[in-house]
Each structure stands twice: as C-alpha cells, then as structure tokens.
Motif scaffolding. Sequence first.
Motif, PDB file in Angstrom:
ATOM      1  N   UNK A  28       0.850  -1.186   0.000  1.00  0.00           N
ATOM      2  CA  UNK A  28       0.000   0.000   0.000  1.00  0.00           C
ATOM      3  C   UNK A  28       0.887   1.238   0.000  1.00  0.00           C
ATOM      4  N   UNK A  29       0.476   2.249  -0.773  1.00  0.00           N
ATOM      5  CA  UNK A  29       1.224   3.506  -0.857  1.00  0.00           C
ATOM      6  C   UNK A  29       0.385   4.618  -0.235  1.00  0.00           C
ATOM      7  N   UNK A  30       0.982   5.351   0.698  1.00  0.00           N
ATOM      8  CA  UNK A  30       0.295   6.435   1.390  1.00  0.00           C
ATOM      9  C   UNK A  30       1.147   7.699   1.358  1.00  0.00           C
ATOM     10  N   UNK A  31       0.561   8.800   1.817  1.00  0.00           N
ATOM     11  CA  UNK A  31       1.273  10.069   1.916  1.00  0.00           C
ATOM     12  C   UNK A  31       1.865  10.214   3.305  1.00  0.00           C
ATOM     13  N   UNK A  32       3.132  10.592   3.383  1.00  0.00           N
ATOM     14  CA  UNK A  32       3.770  10.780   4.679  1.00  0.00           C
ATOM     15  C   UNK A  32       3.144  11.922   5.471  1.00  0.00           C
ATOM     16  N   UNK A  33       2.600  12.911   4.755  1.00  0.00           N
ATOM     17  CA  UNK A  33       2.096  14.117   5.421  1.00  0.00           C
ATOM     18  C   UNK A  33       0.855  13.843   6.247  1.00  0.00           C
ATOM     19  N   UNK A  34      -0.141  13.116   5.677  1.00  0.00           N
ATOM     20  CA  UNK A  34      -1.392  12.877   6.408  1.00  0.00           C
ATOM     21  C   UNK A  34      -1.801  11.408   6.414  1.00  0.00           C
ATOM     22  N   UNK A  35      -0.918  10.533   5.939  1.00  0.00           N
ATOM     23  CA  UNK A  35      -1.157   9.094   5.912  1.00  0.00           C
ATOM     24  C   UNK A  35      -2.348   8.706   5.044  1.00  0.00           C
ATOM     25  N   UNK A  97       6.143  14.702  -0.143  1.00  0.00           N
ATOM     26  CA  UNK A  97       5.872  15.717  -1.162  1.00  0.00           C
ATOM     27  C   UNK A  97       7.172  16.248  -1.731  1.00  0.00           C
ATOM     28  N   UNK A  98       7.145  16.549  -3.037  1.00  0.00           N
ATOM     29  CA  UNK A  98       8.307  17.124  -3.712  1.00  0.00           C
ATOM     30  C   UNK A  98       8.192  18.640  -3.632  1.00  0.00           C
ATOM     31  N   UNK A  99       9.015  19.250  -2.797  1.00  0.00           N
ATOM     32  CA  UNK A  99       8.935  20.694  -2.588  1.00  0.00           C
ATOM     33  C   UNK A  99       9.227  21.462  -3.863  1.00  0.00           C
ATOM     34  N   UNK A 100      10.092  20.932  -4.722  1.00  0.00           N
ATOM     35  CA  UNK A 100      10.438  21.635  -5.951  1.00  0.00           C
ATOM     36  C   UNK A 100       9.253  21.711  -6.902  1.00  0.00           C
ATOM     37  N   UNK A 101       8.366  20.733  -6.844  1.00  0.00           N
ATOM     38  CA  UNK A 101       7.209  20.739  -7.731  1.00  0.00           C
ATOM     39  C   UNK A 101       6.061  21.566  -7.165  1.00  0.00           C
ATOM     40  N   UNK A 102       5.887  21.564  -5.834  1.00  0.00           N
ATOM     41  CA  UNK A 102       4.730  22.197  -5.238  1.00  0.00           C
ATOM     42  C   UNK A 102       4.956  23.648  -4.884  1.00  0.00           C
ATOM     43  N   UNK A 103       6.151  24.024  -4.501  1.00  0.00           N
ATOM     44  CA  UNK A 103       6.408  25.374  -4.023  1.00  0.00           C
ATOM     45  C   UNK A 103       6.834  26.293  -5.160  1.00  0.00           C
TER      46      UNK A 103
END
Length: 404
Positions: A28-35, A97-103
């Motif tokens: 299973x793949x989840x997001x580290x930020x909010x699971x 999250x990839x900061x270079x893509x989002x910020x």
Amino acid sequence: MKKLLLSMMCSLVLSFGVQAQERTISGKVTSEEDNATLPGVTVMLKGTTSGTTTDMDGNYKLSVPSQGGTLVYSFVGMASQEIEIGTRSVIDLGMAADAQQLAEIVVTALGVEREKKALGYSVQEVKGKMLDQSKETNIVNGLAGRVAGLTVNSSSGAAGASSRIVIRGNSSLLGNNQPLFVVDGIPVDNSQFSSSARNNTNEPSNGTRKGDEEQGGADYGNAIQDLDPSSIESLSVLKGPTAVALYGSRASNGAIIITTKSGKGQKGLGVSFTTSYTRQTPLRLPDFQNEFGQGTTGNRDYPEYLDKDESWGDRLDQGTTKRNIFNQDVPWVSNPDNVRDFFEVGSTFSNSVSIQGSNDMANFRFSVSDLEQEGIMPNTGFDKTNFSINTGMNMTEKLRADVS
C-alpha cells in the motif's frame, strides 16, 4: 501422435518452470504528510517495462522475478523513490511531497511573492532565461507563444520597431488596450513613439502633392524594449480584474510584473559574460509579374503614366526603349530581382557582462550590455546600451531596503 503429446508435456513443464521463477509483491502507498492513501501511483520494476498502478485504496500487486530487483514509485507532486525488493513479499511505502514541484513561487501585485497554488486568480510566469534565449531585441516579442491568451503584434520587421501586446483581447474601442508594465515596482508606459508626416486636413501644409503627406514617418519603438533581457529574473502576467485590483484603472487590461536580477543566491563574487550574433533575411516576398511594365491597357504615354501605379503597360523585354521622366530613352526590360536585391542581410550583435554577489546581509548586481542591430532595409539600424544596478540590504530583522 506420440511426438505431439511429448511436445505438449514439455511445454507444460517449461511453463511451470517459468511460473516458479516469479513471485508476487503487494503493498500500500500512502502520503507521509497525512497518511492518506494515494491512488494512481506508478509502480515499475526498474530496468523493465513491467509495472502497475495503485487502486483507489492505494493497494498494488506486481509479479517480479524470484531473485528480486528494484521497484520505482512515482506520482505527480511526490518525490520518486526506489526500493530494493530483496526477499520481501509485502512492501508498504509512505511518499513525501516534492517541494520543488509544489512550491512554485510567483511575483504578484506590489512585488509580493506567493505560492502559485494559493492564488485565486490566473497568473502565468515566464523565466528570464527563456526571454534571453529567444534573442529578441524587444522583450515583448519574446513573449509571443509563451503565455496563454496573450497576443503580440509587431509594427514591422524594421530594426527597433515597436510591438503591441494585448491580454485576452481588446476591451476598448478607443484605448490602446495594452497591459500595465511594472518593473521592480515602477510602472512603465508601453505606448508606441513615432513621428508621422500625416496631416489630417484635406490640404497638405508643406506644398507637396495631395496624398504625399501621408507617406513616411519613423517608428521609435516603445519604452519597455529599453530593458535588457539578460537582466530579467522573472516575468509574471496577471490576468483579469482580481489579479490587478491593487493597481487600479491603469491595469484594467492586465499587468505584467517584471523582476530584475539582484545577485541573490550568489555565494561570494561572481562574474558572467554572454554574447550572441544573429543574421536576418526576409522569409518570404510577394510574387510579382514581370511581363508588363507600368501603365494601363498596354500603353505608357508620357506624361500621363506618372500618376499611374498599375503595371499593365507595354510588354517588357521586347527590345524596345521608353522615355523616362528625365527625357532619356531607357531599355524597356524587366527586373525580376529588384525587390529582393533591395533588402540586405541584417545582423544583431549583443554583449553583456555582469558582476554579482551576496551574503547573509546584502546583495548586489551590476551589469552593462550593448546591442548593435543592422536592419534588412538600407540605412536602418538600432543601437542600445544598458547600465543597471540592483542592491539590497537587511537593515534590521524586519526592515529591508532595495535600490535598483
């Protein structure tokens, strides 16, 4: 028949052997930020075309060789990761999250920097490097085809000619409809400057024939082309009334915010030098007929033909001569290349040198650039020399001064 049965048995044994060499990996793949689970994540076996994607719950299954390998996980807005399989059969992963893509930071009204995803209106940014690569003498021309809803019209192909820019079409029948340009917080008028001998009265005032007063005039370009493209850090195009509300009615047609380079991010002292050389020739020329000379209905009788601009006189290249306005007999021949021979090979030679530096307290950048352009029409050219300086200093923790 025996040979056929033997072949089928061998094939079955081989297929069982191949299946025995593979195993299934799940996870299973989840997001580290909010699971939260991440559907649509691409899971590939590195070095192969074998792969899958996660379902709506973030789960995946993939057949891999028994000796293992490396799984590559990729998703928009997330940093790609590679995981060694080893002897595991279940691999769960949390993606960051990839900061270079989002910020992605854009400069909005009054020079405020904000994240593009946090804006409630349309803003499109063009990096200064893209403008510099286009090698246009006028940065307005460098925006053509780079911004959605933006139209650029060059007044001519002459050296130093002005260009008109419109965002999302015309909004006024009488105004110039051009957006407001703001360079480092300073509004710049991008109106065209030109001289014209046109006289709006019915009779000319200079003693020339009627109609001659409408000819001539020079295009002196527009103010924004004074900027050196190599000194531009970024350019933000603000569209719509919401984006430009802080600038009032001056920006009713949109605004283009230009930020020049300041030396920020340069550790220590840095020196850069750029040079470019381009040549220009006409791309296409009209097709002209070269069978008949000046005149009408096959005749060219002096002096009536002086006011005739039609080219349906006597046939050319018949071994005859005609008398010109100087009372001279000249060969009545065609000149098929006279228009092409009129144009010359234009050239643009540009050089720029800059010195920049910064530390924790201050930054600076000083640049000098020179541009020399020879037009494709004889006796036309455009020369430009730019000097620019941009400095900034943190006076206190909450006060900063910038000068450009």
